[in-house]
Design a protein around this motif. Structure first.
Motif, mmCIF file in Angstrom:
data_model
loop_
_atom_site.group_PDB
_atom_site.id
_atom_site.type_symbol
_atom_site.label_atom_id
_atom_site.label_comp_id
_atom_site.label_asym_id
_atom_site.label_seq_id
_atom_site.Cartn_x
_atom_site.Cartn_y
_atom_site.Cartn_z
ATOM 1 N N TYR A 1 13.478 -11.649 -4.305
ATOM 2 C CA TYR A 1 13.049 -12.627 -5.306
ATOM 3 C C TYR A 1 12.719 -13.948 -4.611
ATOM 4 C CZ TYR A 1 12.858 -15.469 -9.487
ATOM 5 O OH TYR A 1 12.418 -16.311 -10.487
ATOM 6 N N THR A 2 11.439 -14.281 -4.569
ATOM 7 C CA THR A 2 11.001 -15.512 -3.906
ATOM 8 C C THR A 2 10.115 -16.380 -4.794
ATOM 9 O OG1 THR A 2 9.096 -14.340 -2.940
ATOM 10 C CG2 THR A 2 11.118 -14.453 -1.619
ATOM 11 N N ALA A 3 9.923 -15.976 -6.035
ATOM 12 C CA ALA A 3 9.009 -16.720 -6.930
ATOM 13 C C ALA A 3 9.439 -18.172 -7.069
ATOM 14 C CB ALA A 3 8.984 -16.048 -8.308
ATOM 15 N N GLY A 4 8.480 -19.074 -6.857
ATOM 16 C CA GLY A 4 8.730 -20.494 -7.062
ATOM 17 C C GLY A 4 9.504 -21.188 -5.968
ATOM 18 N N LEU A 5 9.873 -20.463 -4.896
ATOM 19 C CA LEU A 5 10.673 -21.075 -3.835
ATOM 20 C C LEU A 5 9.870 -22.023 -2.950
ATOM 21 C CD1 LEU A 5 13.111 -18.397 -2.321
ATOM 22 C CD2 LEU A 5 13.683 -20.580 -3.376
ATOM 23 N N GLY A 6 8.552 -21.870 -2.947
ATOM 24 C CA GLY A 6 7.724 -22.739 -2.113
ATOM 25 C C GLY A 6 7.699 -22.337 -0.649
ATOM 26 N N LEU A 7 7.832 -21.040 -0.381
ATOM 27 C CA LEU A 7 7.837 -20.592 1.008
ATOM 28 C C LEU A 7 6.546 -20.955 1.730
ATOM 29 C CD1 LEU A 7 9.432 -17.009 0.716
ATOM 30 C CD2 LEU A 7 10.562 -19.212 1.082
ATOM 31 N N ASP A 8 5.414 -20.781 1.044
ATOM 32 C CA ASP A 8 4.130 -21.090 1.662
ATOM 33 C C ASP A 8 3.991 -22.589 1.929
ATOM 34 O OD1 ASP A 8 3.183 -18.423 1.683
ATOM 35 O OD2 ASP A 8 2.653 -18.577 -0.434
ATOM 36 N N ASN A 9 4.564 -23.400 1.060
ATOM 37 C CA ASN A 9 4.440 -24.856 1.206
ATOM 38 C C ASN A 9 5.033 -25.350 2.519
ATOM 39 O OD1 ASN A 9 3.357 -24.839 -1.348
ATOM 40 N ND2 ASN A 9 5.226 -25.535 -2.363
ATOM 41 N N VAL A 10 6.133 -24.733 2.935
ATOM 42 C CA VAL A 10 6.821 -25.225 4.132
ATOM 43 C C VAL A 10 6.591 -24.328 5.342
ATOM 44 C CG1 VAL A 10 8.589 -26.409 2.793
ATOM 45 C CG2 VAL A 10 8.962 -24.035 3.469
ATOM 46 N N GLY A 11 5.886 -23.202 5.153
ATOM 47 C CA GLY A 11 5.539 -22.356 6.283
ATOM 48 C C GLY A 11 6.542 -21.284 6.638
ATOM 49 N N VAL A 12 7.406 -20.904 5.702
ATOM 50 C CA VAL A 12 8.338 -19.812 5.965
ATOM 51 C C VAL A 12 7.573 -18.493 5.940
ATOM 52 C CG1 VAL A 12 10.313 -18.516 5.082
ATOM 53 C CG2 VAL A 12 10.355 -21.010 5.050
ATOM 54 N N LYS A 13 7.638 -17.739 7.040
ATOM 55 C CA LYS A 13 6.908 -16.487 7.131
ATOM 56 C C LYS A 13 7.634 -15.362 6.408
ATOM 57 C CE LYS A 13 4.623 -17.433 11.555
ATOM 58 N NZ LYS A 13 4.439 -16.990 12.963
ATOM 59 N N TYR A 14 6.863 -14.536 5.713
ATOM 60 C CA TYR A 14 7.416 -13.376 5.024
ATOM 61 C C TYR A 14 6.340 -12.314 4.920
ATOM 62 C CZ TYR A 14 4.927 -15.258 0.962
ATOM 63 O OH TYR A 14 3.952 -15.735 0.105
ATOM 64 N N ASP A 15 6.782 -11.084 4.684
ATOM 65 C CA ASP A 15 5.855 -9.964 4.527
ATOM 66 C C ASP A 15 5.342 -9.960 3.095
ATOM 67 O OD1 ASP A 15 4.586 -7.524 4.185
ATOM 68 O OD2 ASP A 15 6.106 -6.359 5.231
ATOM 69 N N PRO A 16 4.063 -10.238 2.883
ATOM 70 C CA PRO A 16 3.549 -10.300 1.511
ATOM 71 C C PRO A 16 3.641 -8.986 0.747
ATOM 72 C CG PRO A 16 1.758 -10.361 3.113
ATOM 73 C CD PRO A 16 3.026 -10.500 3.887
ATOM 74 N N LYS A 17 3.702 -7.869 1.490
ATOM 75 C CA LYS A 17 3.782 -6.567 0.825
ATOM 76 C C LYS A 17 5.188 -6.280 0.334
ATOM 77 C CE LYS A 17 2.656 -1.659 1.421
ATOM 78 N NZ LYS A 17 2.120 -0.617 2.345
ATOM 79 N N SER A 18 6.181 -6.430 1.199
ATOM 80 C CA SER A 18 7.561 -6.125 0.830
ATOM 81 C C SER A 18 8.291 -7.326 0.251
ATOM 82 C CB SER A 18 8.336 -5.628 2.055
ATOM 83 O OG SER A 18 8.508 -6.685 2.998
ATOM 84 N N GLY A 19 7.817 -8.528 0.581
ATOM 85 C CA GLY A 19 8.488 -9.749 0.148
ATOM 86 C C GLY A 19 9.621 -10.171 1.066
ATOM 87 N N ARG A 20 9.899 -9.399 2.114
ATOM 88 C CA ARG A 20 10.995 -9.703 3.037
ATOM 89 C C ARG A 20 10.678 -10.947 3.868
ATOM 90 N NH1 ARG A 20 15.683 -6.225 2.503
ATOM 91 N NH2 ARG A 20 14.959 -4.128 2.034
ATOM 92 N N VAL A 21 11.668 -11.824 3.969
ATOM 93 C CA VAL A 21 11.534 -13.030 4.780
ATOM 94 C C VAL A 21 11.869 -12.692 6.225
ATOM 95 C CG1 VAL A 21 12.432 -15.367 5.173
ATOM 96 C CG2 VAL A 21 12.077 -14.534 2.838
ATOM 97 N N GLU A 22 11.078 -13.192 7.152
ATOM 98 C CA GLU A 22 11.303 -12.926 8.564
ATOM 99 C C GLU A 22 12.378 -13.863 9.119
ATOM 100 O OE1 GLU A 22 7.664 -13.109 10.777
ATOM 101 O OE2 GLU A 22 6.561 -11.858 9.351
ATOM 102 N N VAL A 23 13.377 -13.276 9.798
ATOM 103 C CA VAL A 23 14.438 -14.075 10.412
ATOM 104 C C VAL A 23 14.748 -13.535 11.800
ATOM 105 C CG1 VAL A 23 15.528 -14.719 8.217
ATOM 106 C CG2 VAL A 23 16.260 -12.629 9.392
ATOM 107 N N ASP A 24 15.427 -14.382 12.611
ATOM 108 C CA ASP A 24 15.874 -13.920 13.918
ATOM 109 C C ASP A 24 17.308 -13.406 13.811
ATOM 110 O OD1 ASP A 24 17.576 -16.124 13.823
ATOM 111 O OD2 ASP A 24 16.481 -17.275 15.333
#
Length: 471
Positions: free
Chosen positions: A279-302
């Protein structure tokens, strides 16, 4: 001037609230943002997931025992009636007590709860919009994304909240459905349909894959299928749902089998349980540049839960791995301790999973299929509950324990339990795997007699020594 914190956690579920509490225990100034309109902490798990479903599973199991099993124990009962309203109220009370408990812990450890929808702004600021539209900004040295997941909706079978529903609405059917059609043969669909089956519903499960419980050990999944059929479940495997039509108080689901046969199944409620997505709706990930998989919605982390933006982290259902509350909680603890300068870790090879049907299913480590895929030479030990004194005394003899061990080192590779209270029995195996133990280690632990845990010891003994003592 905005309020300033060492850590702002977005999401008050198992991962988020655990991270917030642990960070506060370690001396950090913490705020936790939760968007539920009723200001209830605990996320999906406590409010509309793990907890209410288990409350209903336990209540419905008691009803099942009373109506079908007590007579075998020499207990005669008179007329048994279902009071669904009371059952649902009890479920809600359990939820209320536990969500309130999280609020108590926040107060105890000094975590500031902030209620509203969170949005990431540049410079690690978090904008929070309250239910009344009022906005505020939280300054954060670090931000943790722990917003969990939501039910996946099929584009040709939209949720309407009444006839075609997600797991959330399936917690509150009233009255009991006459015929519940379940799309998806995973753990969510089987758990919730078990509730309503015990309370009187006819249940039909439609699964796209050739078997139910696709990520479970194959032998276990096949046995579960047989037991559920025995309980009265109807299955259509290798079958693709193509649509649903609501007319009056009934729903007709259309589907197609692998060999092209068209099916039309009529019921009064449809539960769509084909998985969950972050669930990432409205979080503003694109606004700040957080990378995620647009297909699965998974956020990329180390390896330390750091996203592509320094100071912004993510855990739980948002990132790779099983979507389990205890996985998120463990990640929350490890994240908070890392932030405080400690050096903890999460052992992803020793995270258990449980399916709360009856008999229960619990597992940890590799399935037999995965062991074979990896080309590992292995030994198998399997022991049936029917050969244990406690299971016979309980009249709960279905199922078995299966231990997979490395043939060269005897190290435990995986354990799979189908049987009574498997959810509790798996903990011993998790501990052994956490410390890289062997099947011999399990076998040489003294298991009290008579207990269900003896089956675990005997399965391990068979994997290690080739023969159990009691079979």
């Amino acid at each position: 001037m905005a309020d300033s914190y060492d850590l702002v956690v977005i999401g008050g579920g198992p991962g988020g609230y655990t991270a917030a509490i642990r960070a506060a225990q370690l001396g950090l100034k913490v705020a936790c943002v939760e968007k539920r309109p009723n200001k209830a902490l605990g996320g999906v798990c406590l409010n509309v997931g793990c907890i209410p479903s288990k409350a209903l599973l336990d209540s419905s199991e008691m009803y099942e025992v009373t109506t079908h099993k007590l007579a075998r124990h020499g207990i005669k009962v008179g007329s048994v009636a279902l009071d669904l309203d009371t059952m649902l109220k009890r479920k809600d009370k359990v939820v209320s007590e536990l969500t309130g408990g999280v609020g108590f812990l926040f107060k105890k450890y000094g975590v500031t709860p902030v209620f509203g929808s969170a949005k990431l702004l540049t410079g690690k600021q978090v904008e929070v919009t309250a239910a009344d539209g009022a906005k505020g900004v939280l300054e954060a040295k670090n931000v943790l994304l722990a917003t969990g997941s939501e039910s996946t909706e099929l584009p040709f079978m939209k949720f309407d909240g009444k006839y075609i529903v997600s797991s959330t609405e399936a917690l509150n059917f009233n009255p009991v459905p006459k015929h519940l059609i379940v799309v998806g043969g995973g753990y969510i669909g089987l758990e919730l349909s078990s509730v309503w089956k015990r309370l009187g519903a006819k249940v039909t499960v439609i699964e796209f894959l050739p078997r139910i419980l696709a990520i479970s050990d194959g032998e276990v999944a096949n046995e579960v299928h047989k037991l559920l059929v025995k309980q009265g479940f109807e299955f259509h495997l290798d079958t693709k749902v193509t649509g649903a039509t609501v007319k009056g108080d009934s729903v007709t689901v259309t589907a197609q089998t692998k060999d092209g046969k068209e099916l039309s199944i009529q019921g009064d409620r449809v539960l769509v349980a084909v998985g969950r997505r972050p669930y990432t709706a409205g979080l503003g990930l694109d606004n700040v540049g957080v990378k995620y998989d647009p297909k699965s919605g998974r956020v990329e982390v180390d390896g330390h839960f750091q996203t592509s933006v320094p100071g912004i982290f993510a855990i739980g259902d948002l990132i790779t791995g099983p979507m389990l509350a205890h996985k998120a909680s463990e990640e929350g603890v490890v994240f908070a301790e890392t932030l405080a300068g400690m050096k903890p870790h999460v052992n992803y090879d020793a995270i258990p999973s449980v399916i709360y049907i009856w008999p229960e299913v619990a597992s940890v480590g590799l399935t037999e299929e995965q062991v074979k895929e990896k080309g590992i030479e292995y030994r198998t030990g399997k022991f049936k509950f029917s050969a244990t004194g406690r299971a016979k005394a309980m009249d709960e003899q279905d199922g078995f324990v299966k231990v997979l061990a490395d043939a060269k080192t005897d190290r435990v590779l995986g354990v799979h339990i189908l049987g009574p209270r498997a959810s509790d029995l798996i903990a011993e195996c998790v501990t052994i795997m956490e410390y890289k133990g062997s099947a011999e280690d399990i076998a040489r632990c003294t298991h009290a007699h008579p207990t269900l845990s003896e089956a675990v010891g005997e399965a391990a003994r068979m994997a290690w020594a080739g023969k159990p003592l009691n079979s």
